[in-house]
Design an enzyme around this catalytic site. Sequence first.
Site, PDB file in Angstrom:
ATOM      1  N   GLY A  16       0.828  -1.199   0.000  1.00 50.02           N
ATOM      2  CA  GLY A  16       0.000   0.000   0.000  1.00 50.02           C
ATOM      3  C   GLY A  16       0.855   1.238   0.000  1.00 50.02           C
ATOM      4  O   GLY A  16       2.080   1.175   0.148  1.00 50.02           O
ATOM      5  N   THR A  17       0.186   2.376  -0.139  1.00 45.01           N
ATOM      6  CA  THR A  17       0.894   3.651  -0.207  1.00 45.01           C
ATOM      7  C   THR A  17      -0.124   4.770  -0.098  1.00 45.01           C
ATOM      8  O   THR A  17      -1.328   4.537  -0.103  1.00 45.01           O
ATOM      9  CB  THR A  17       1.671   3.764  -1.536  1.00 45.01           C
ATOM     10  OG1 THR A  17       2.498   4.926  -1.499  1.00 45.01           O
ATOM     11  CG2 THR A  17       0.723   3.902  -2.711  1.00 45.01           C
ATOM     12  N   THR A  18       0.350   5.989  -0.010  1.00 52.85           N
ATOM     13  CA  THR A  18      -0.511   7.170  -0.109  1.00 52.85           C
ATOM     14  C   THR A  18       0.191   8.185  -0.997  1.00 52.85           C
ATOM     15  O   THR A  18       1.275   8.664  -0.664  1.00 52.85           O
ATOM     16  CB  THR A  18      -0.779   7.803   1.268  1.00 52.85           C
ATOM     17  OG1 THR A  18      -1.386   6.842   2.134  1.00 52.85           O
ATOM     18  CG2 THR A  18      -1.698   9.008   1.128  1.00 52.85           C
ATOM     19  N   LYS A  49       8.641   8.111  -3.947  1.00 50.45           N
ATOM     20  CA  LYS A  49       7.518   7.705  -4.790  1.00 50.45           C
ATOM     21  C   LYS A  49       7.108   8.805  -5.764  1.00 50.45           C
ATOM     22  O   LYS A  49       6.123   8.672  -6.475  1.00 50.45           O
ATOM     23  CB  LYS A  49       6.330   7.300  -3.916  1.00 50.45           C
ATOM     24  CG  LYS A  49       6.650   6.150  -2.972  1.00 50.45           C
ATOM     25  CD  LYS A  49       5.479   5.796  -2.091  1.00 50.45           C
ATOM     26  CE  LYS A  49       5.865   4.710  -1.087  1.00 50.45           C
ATOM     27  NZ  LYS A  49       4.754   4.349  -0.180  1.00 50.45           N
ATOM     28  N   SER A 142      -3.635   2.808  -0.803  1.00 55.20           N
ATOM     29  CA  SER A 142      -4.472   2.317   0.294  1.00 55.20           C
ATOM     30  C   SER A 142      -4.833   3.407   1.289  1.00 55.20           C
ATOM     31  O   SER A 142      -5.840   3.314   1.991  1.00 55.20           O
ATOM     32  CB  SER A 142      -3.744   1.178   1.019  1.00 55.20           C
ATOM     33  OG  SER A 142      -2.450   1.594   1.435  1.00 55.20           O
TER      34      SER A 142
END
Length: 219
Positions: A16-18, A49, A142
């Site tokens: 996941g990541t934001t 990222k 996520s």
Amino acid sequence: GPDWHCEGPPFPLSHGTTTLGFIFQGGVIAAADTRASAGGLVACPAVHKITPIHSHLVVTSSGSGADCMLWERILTREIRLYQLRHKRRLSIRGTAKLLSLMLHPFKGTDVCVALTLCGWDKLIYVCSDGARLQGDIFSVGSGSPYAYGVLDRSLSWSLNKEEAILLAREAVFRATHRDAYSGNNVDLFHVTAEGEGNREQPGVEPGFHGRKAPQTSTS
């Protein structure tokens, strides 16, 4: 003898990541957390990222880390080849269309790439199934529902640079406290019409920890 053939990992690895991007009167802000996760493991706490492609374009990435890095390199190469052939730079819309066409043959495979192209006046989201969407605000990963909650409350076209940066940092920060797969620092870029893709000092304002919602009267 033993069969060493392996069709995949013995258990699914959640990731996941934001990441987020939005347009305001001073250009475009792109922000993301810096945690790379593999299941319950924090694989790396300091991943970038957000990748500068050229002076007027940065890309935020979510999905498989290896896939994202590969396709960002492919995109950078293709943009450079286009510029050498045609003596001009490919537009942001043209770049998104090119990326979508290159990714479409991998629809339905294990390739997992979701890139948001952040030009100085455009935001375009491109996914590994070939989807291409343009908008004024995108959050992917996520932790995106939590980031949207902050952005929808406070985002305005009239924000100045300092307010926009503070808002982006708070949105990612709030997401990292609710999403188990996002965390560590906040990476942030400000892209302007002058073509300056500046990486702002990573980190989070400590005041976010103790900030409370304003009290409202019910009387």
